[in-house]
Design a protein around this motif. Sequence first.
Motif, PDB file in Angstrom:
ATOM      1  N   ILE A  52       0.845  -1.203   0.000  1.00  0.00           N
ATOM      2  CA  ILE A  52       0.000   0.000   0.000  1.00  0.00           C
ATOM      3  C   ILE A  52       0.877   1.249   0.000  1.00  0.00           C
ATOM      4  CG2 ILE A  52      -2.019   1.076   1.030  1.00  0.00           C
ATOM      5  CD1 ILE A  52      -2.230  -1.389   2.860  1.00  0.00           C
ATOM      6  N   GLU A  56       1.099   4.360  -2.553  1.00  0.00           N
ATOM      7  CA  GLU A  56       0.918   5.727  -2.053  1.00  0.00           C
ATOM      8  C   GLU A  56       2.056   6.638  -2.459  1.00  0.00           C
ATOM      9  OE1 GLU A  56       0.193   5.753   2.137  1.00  0.00           O
ATOM     10  OE2 GLU A  56      -1.829   4.936   1.905  1.00  0.00           O
ATOM     11  N   GLN A  57       3.249   6.054  -2.566  1.00  0.00           N
ATOM     12  CA  GLN A  57       4.411   6.851  -2.938  1.00  0.00           C
ATOM     13  C   GLN A  57       4.528   6.986  -4.451  1.00  0.00           C
ATOM     14  OE1 GLN A  57       6.642   8.291  -0.669  1.00  0.00           O
ATOM     15  NE2 GLN A  57       5.320   7.620   0.977  1.00  0.00           N
ATOM     16  N   ILE A  97      -8.079  -2.898  -5.936  1.00  0.00           N
ATOM     17  CA  ILE A  97      -6.714  -2.620  -6.384  1.00  0.00           C
ATOM     18  C   ILE A  97      -6.500  -3.361  -7.706  1.00  0.00           C
ATOM     19  CG2 ILE A  97      -4.262  -3.084  -5.855  1.00  0.00           C
ATOM     20  CD1 ILE A  97      -5.164  -0.976  -4.013  1.00  0.00           C
ATOM     21  N   TYR A 132      -0.744   4.420 -12.933  1.00  0.00           N
ATOM     22  CA  TYR A 132      -1.822   3.916 -12.074  1.00  0.00           C
ATOM     23  C   TYR A 132      -2.729   5.077 -11.678  1.00  0.00           C
ATOM     24  CZ  TYR A 132      -4.004   0.769  -8.655  1.00  0.00           C
ATOM     25  OH  TYR A 132      -4.882  -0.010  -7.954  1.00  0.00           O
ATOM     26  N   ASP A 134      -6.021   5.294 -11.122  1.00  0.00           N
ATOM     27  CA  ASP A 134      -7.000   5.090 -10.046  1.00  0.00           C
ATOM     28  C   ASP A 134      -6.428   5.512  -8.706  1.00  0.00           C
ATOM     29  OD1 ASP A 134      -8.872   4.130 -11.664  1.00  0.00           O
ATOM     30  OD2 ASP A 134      -8.772   2.030 -11.035  1.00  0.00           O
ATOM     31  N   PHE A 135      -5.264   4.950  -8.396  1.00  0.00           N
ATOM     32  CA  PHE A 135      -4.685   5.220  -7.087  1.00  0.00           C
ATOM     33  C   PHE A 135      -4.246   6.668  -6.986  1.00  0.00           C
ATOM     34  CE2 PHE A 135      -2.614   4.661  -3.143  1.00  0.00           C
ATOM     35  CZ  PHE A 135      -3.146   3.506  -2.599  1.00  0.00           C
ATOM     36  N   ILE A 138      -6.509   9.271  -5.384  1.00  0.00           N
ATOM     37  CA  ILE A 138      -6.720   9.450  -3.944  1.00  0.00           C
ATOM     38  C   ILE A 138      -5.475   9.990  -3.230  1.00  0.00           C
ATOM     39  CG2 ILE A 138      -8.534   7.679  -3.858  1.00  0.00           C
ATOM     40  CD1 ILE A 138      -6.491   5.934  -2.274  1.00  0.00           C
ATOM     41  N   PRO A 140      -3.249  12.803  -1.995  1.00  0.00           N
ATOM     42  CA  PRO A 140      -3.419  14.254  -1.866  1.00  0.00           C
ATOM     43  C   PRO A 140      -2.336  14.996  -2.649  1.00  0.00           C
ATOM     44  CG  PRO A 140      -3.257  13.193   0.295  1.00  0.00           C
ATOM     45  CD  PRO A 140      -2.907  12.169  -0.723  1.00  0.00           C
ATOM     46  N   LYS A 141      -2.724  16.048  -3.346  1.00  0.00           N
ATOM     47  CA  LYS A 141      -1.776  16.802  -4.164  1.00  0.00           C
ATOM     48  C   LYS A 141      -1.321  18.054  -3.420  1.00  0.00           C
ATOM     49  CE  LYS A 141      -2.684  13.999  -7.585  1.00  0.00           C
ATOM     50  NZ  LYS A 141      -3.492  13.121  -6.703  1.00  0.00           N
ATOM     51  N   ILE A 142      -0.048  18.346  -3.584  1.00  0.00           N
ATOM     52  CA  ILE A 142       0.483  19.532  -2.906  1.00  0.00           C
ATOM     53  C   ILE A 142      -0.094  20.798  -3.523  1.00  0.00           C
ATOM     54  CG2 ILE A 142       2.579  20.803  -2.327  1.00  0.00           C
ATOM     55  CD1 ILE A 142       4.010  18.020  -2.756  1.00  0.00           C
ATOM     56  N   GLY A 146      -6.077  21.601  -0.489  1.00  0.00           N
ATOM     57  CA  GLY A 146      -6.318  20.484   0.407  1.00  0.00           C
ATOM     58  C   GLY A 146      -7.235  20.831   1.560  1.00  0.00           C
TER      59      GLY A 146
ATOM     60  N   GLN B 178     -12.992  -4.599 -11.564  1.00  0.00           N
ATOM     61  CA  GLN B 178     -12.013  -3.949 -10.708  1.00  0.00           C
ATOM     62  C   GLN B 178     -12.327  -2.466 -10.550  1.00  0.00           C
ATOM     63  OE1 GLN B 178      -8.880  -2.230 -12.456  1.00  0.00           O
ATOM     64  NE2 GLN B 178      -8.636  -1.216 -10.496  1.00  0.00           N
ATOM     65  N   TRP B 182     -13.224  -0.594  -7.091  1.00  0.00           N
ATOM     66  CA  TRP B 182     -12.393   0.519  -6.627  1.00  0.00           C
ATOM     67  C   TRP B 182     -13.272   1.720  -6.301  1.00  0.00           C
ATOM     68  CZ3 TRP B 182      -7.826   1.781  -4.778  1.00  0.00           C
ATOM     69  CH2 TRP B 182      -7.416   3.110  -4.833  1.00  0.00           C
ATOM     70  N   SER B 226      -8.939  10.710   1.488  1.00  0.00           N
ATOM     71  CA  SER B 226      -9.212   9.442   0.801  1.00  0.00           C
ATOM     72  C   SER B 226      -8.089   8.433   0.981  1.00  0.00           C
ATOM     73  CB  SER B 226      -9.407   9.692  -0.691  1.00  0.00           C
ATOM     74  OG  SER B 226     -10.458  10.575  -0.889  1.00  0.00           O
ATOM     75  N   MET B 227      -6.849   8.900   0.842  1.00  0.00           N
ATOM     76  CA  MET B 227      -5.723   7.977   0.907  1.00  0.00           C
ATOM     77  C   MET B 227      -5.562   7.430   2.327  1.00  0.00           C
ATOM     78  SD  MET B 227      -1.806   8.591  -0.301  1.00  0.00           S
ATOM     79  CE  MET B 227      -1.051   9.203   1.203  1.00  0.00           C
ATOM     80  N   HIS B 231      -6.019   3.492   3.305  1.00  0.00           N
ATOM     81  CA  HIS B 231      -4.902   2.791   3.943  1.00  0.00           C
ATOM     82  C   HIS B 231      -5.313   2.222   5.299  1.00  0.00           C
ATOM     83  CE1 HIS B 231      -0.265   2.691   4.344  1.00  0.00           C
ATOM     84  NE2 HIS B 231      -0.802   1.743   5.056  1.00  0.00           N
ATOM     85  N   LEU B 234      -7.690  -0.787   4.933  1.00  0.00           N
ATOM     86  CA  LEU B 234      -6.987  -1.934   4.391  1.00  0.00           C
ATOM     87  C   LEU B 234      -6.123  -2.576   5.473  1.00  0.00           C
ATOM     88  CD1 LEU B 234      -7.254  -2.620   1.416  1.00  0.00           C
ATOM     89  CD2 LEU B 234      -4.967  -1.762   1.059  1.00  0.00           C
TER      90      LEU B 234
ATOM     91  N   CYS C  65      -5.392  21.719   5.138  1.00  0.00           N
ATOM     92  CA  CYS C  65      -4.020  22.150   4.948  1.00  0.00           C
ATOM     93  C   CYS C  65      -3.886  23.558   5.514  1.00  0.00           C
ATOM     94  CB  CYS C  65      -3.716  22.152   3.459  1.00  0.00           C
ATOM     95  SG  CYS C  65      -2.116  22.835   3.073  1.00  0.00           S
ATOM     96  N   LYS C 267       2.725  19.041   3.029  1.00  0.00           N
ATOM     97  CA  LYS C 267       1.701  19.877   3.625  1.00  0.00           C
ATOM     98  C   LYS C 267       1.739  19.775   5.133  1.00  0.00           C
ATOM     99  CE  LYS C 267      -1.856  19.191   0.208  1.00  0.00           C
ATOM    100  NZ  LYS C 267      -3.104  18.511   0.022  1.00  0.00           N
TER     101      LYS C 267
END
Lengths: 153, 302, 356
Positions: A52, A56-57, A97, A132, A134-135, A138, A140-142, A146, B178, B182, B226-227, B231, B234, C65, C267
């Motif tokens: 996971i 995420e990274q 996934i 990827y 889809d992932f 989710i 978070p974007k800098i 936010g 899938q 998701w 969301s992330m 996580h 899961l 944030c 952030k």
Amino acid sequence: MAEFKPKAIAFICNWCTYTGADLAGTSRMEYPADFRIIKVPCTGRIDAEFIIKGFEQGADGIWISGCHIGDCHYQSGNYFAQRRWSIFHDELEFLGIDTRRLKYTWISASEGRKFADEATEFVERLKELGPYEDFDQIIPKIEESGASVGGDG
Amino acid sequence: MLGVMVDVSDAETTSTANATFRELSTLQSFAKKLLESGTVKMVIGYSQGYTSDRAMPAFITDPEKASSLIFDKRCFHNLTMYLKTAEIKCAGKIAIVVKGCDAKALNVLLLENQIKRENLVILGLVCIGVGDPTLEKCRICNVNTPPIYDELFGKPVPNKEWTSATFTRVKELEGKSQKELWEFWVNEFNRCIKCYACREVCPICTCTRCITDKNQPQWVPTSPHSMGNFHWNLTRAFHLAGRCIGCDECERSCPADIPLSLVNWKLIKQVFEKYGFIAGMSPDDLPPMSTYVEGEEEEFIK
Amino acid sequence: MITINTNSLGKLLESARSAGYRFVAPVRDGTISLFRPVDRIQEIALDLITPVKSPKEYFFSDHECILSYKRSGKSLIELSEPSKEDYAPPTVIFGCRPCDAAGPGIIREVMTWDCDDKFFLDRLESTVIITIACVEADEACYCTSVDMAPDSETGSDILLTPSKDKPGVQQEYLVKAVTEKGSRFIEQTKGWSDGTVNPAPAIEGLKSSMKPTFDAERVRKWLDTSFEDKFWDTATLACISCGTCTYTCPTCHCYDIIDEGNTDGGKRLRNWDACMMELFTLHASGHNPRPTKSNRFRQRLTHKFKYYPDLFNRILCTGCGRCQRYCPTDHALKNLLEQIDKLVSTESQAAEAVDK
């Protein structure tokens, strides 16, 4: 448009697959350099968290590899790993996934050829699948503030 | 939120809901005797909740209060979760009221050396289902008669066996693509507010320090975005592989009504189908994630 | 006084939206209910006593944030703060209950205490709260015990009082602008009102039937001397130490600040935190001043009914009853408060008997 260069992570065991990778290198076999190897003592050490966290990274695919069944340096580590992946893989699939982005192999220290082939196959597969997305949705974007102003559930 | 939705305006419905359970007075007097004789310091059971439609956990130390014990369809709580709390751990020998599903949790806790058998008097209840309408876990229950008890209340009924038809709810979802899965799960998990009621109410979540609460390194993001939500949910599921007994308390407790039981029952299904294992049936069966069979080979690993 | 009936609520929504407001109202989502921006009046659920989540998140977000950084070039770090337009858009919160409407005003005391919390204050300023007085209550409700009422104006900008006591069907509401902001909003969006008659409000029945179930002042006095009372240990056994009560509460406002990111950027986030969780007070040394759940529950109750009133002269509770309704084990503030109240009255009776 520039060709998509996938980001893949390989969690591989110190005793077999890593040595196999080493052999592939010293034998000057060619394989793509689009993945980062993270060496772990044994496949039994690979936690589902790694998978996971990898996504995420920003990983596009994750490859897990270790000693063949029966060859574990610690005798039974890969037996436990096998059961764990088996259940986790199904659960990851159930939770949506994209499991085509996961690869599991057993590669021994003498299988340099297999390492190079599997590496090529995985990178080719990821190139075909593309980023990827889809992932990524989710994560978070800098750039975005936010600041959730409520109401996002 | 079942606790809120159960409508028991009719007092009679309440008392006869669990039709096979006619031994409330026997339970009450047994509990009273245990406390009077000093065999146990405390009896954990159910009592009338603060609002008329709910039952709540009762911690009885005074023999005279044993008569406040109840059991009916509002008693869905899995009381074994209290065995992991510091207060109960130091309370000495206690008696605990369990339904079949709760008793499964006791077996897992015994197996994992989380509790001492000699510190426990298990008051098993024959239960034919709780909740109104009857909960899903009760529909597929295979432990109407608890798998472990010291004293049984109610007439034992034969336990059903699990088949592949048991997991219909999970199977409905498995049929989706899938992409659909998701979207379904991200949407469900988005509602999570990270209150950790699912973790706290789980009898099997016994870690003294949860991985979410560790920050060097921070594996699970603590933010409810969301992330972070994906996580966390899961991670919670993974740690229950081969251990979850399917009491569905996490789903009942969730203020955001996330279908956590589906996540868990998928694990239960896989473990059952692959290894024929049902968590909590005995305190001696090695859990499938901590054992292996020589010669076992999975096809998906090349 | 002007009125509006159920059929004209759509007009209110339209005019608010065309005046540039985001229209937030209680909606049902599957089996839960919450406040969410809506486009159509049909989405709104007006028959709820209260949604599961309070509208607190529109003032004090569950995660937000407060600062972000980004590496630009080799040694430069760019810092940026979220802009007010992003985090505090003009908003109407419609269909609050008086207990939810009072929340932000009460938290405001602490948010302006030692420094001004601009995120909270900016949002409070840009939000118009339109409250609908209650005609229904359930067993968990206890606003009358904490100096509130089913038609309290506290915190609302506009208060709608139903004039017929059949929620859900067509209904007429008396419209009262409580604040200057409320009057301005009515001025700005006029055209939705249905007239200026003066029908009799329908809330008297509920008001008279909801008797206070404990005396908050008496509880506060008991709290002064009962920090170490054995009551806490036995009364809090059923608590499971989760954050459901604090996160659904309209007045709980504790938060945690964390950093998420890597060497390229990241952030600083402010997330909700809860005093009911063990980690909340854990020191880096390993020492935890509130190691047990009875300590933590005592903190929550005492904060709401003693520390906060001591500092700001207001109880940090509006009696919405969520902590009772959603507690997984039916173990909530109200019940402990009632137990304390009963304890005090039996103690004082006993003391009187001794005096005689």
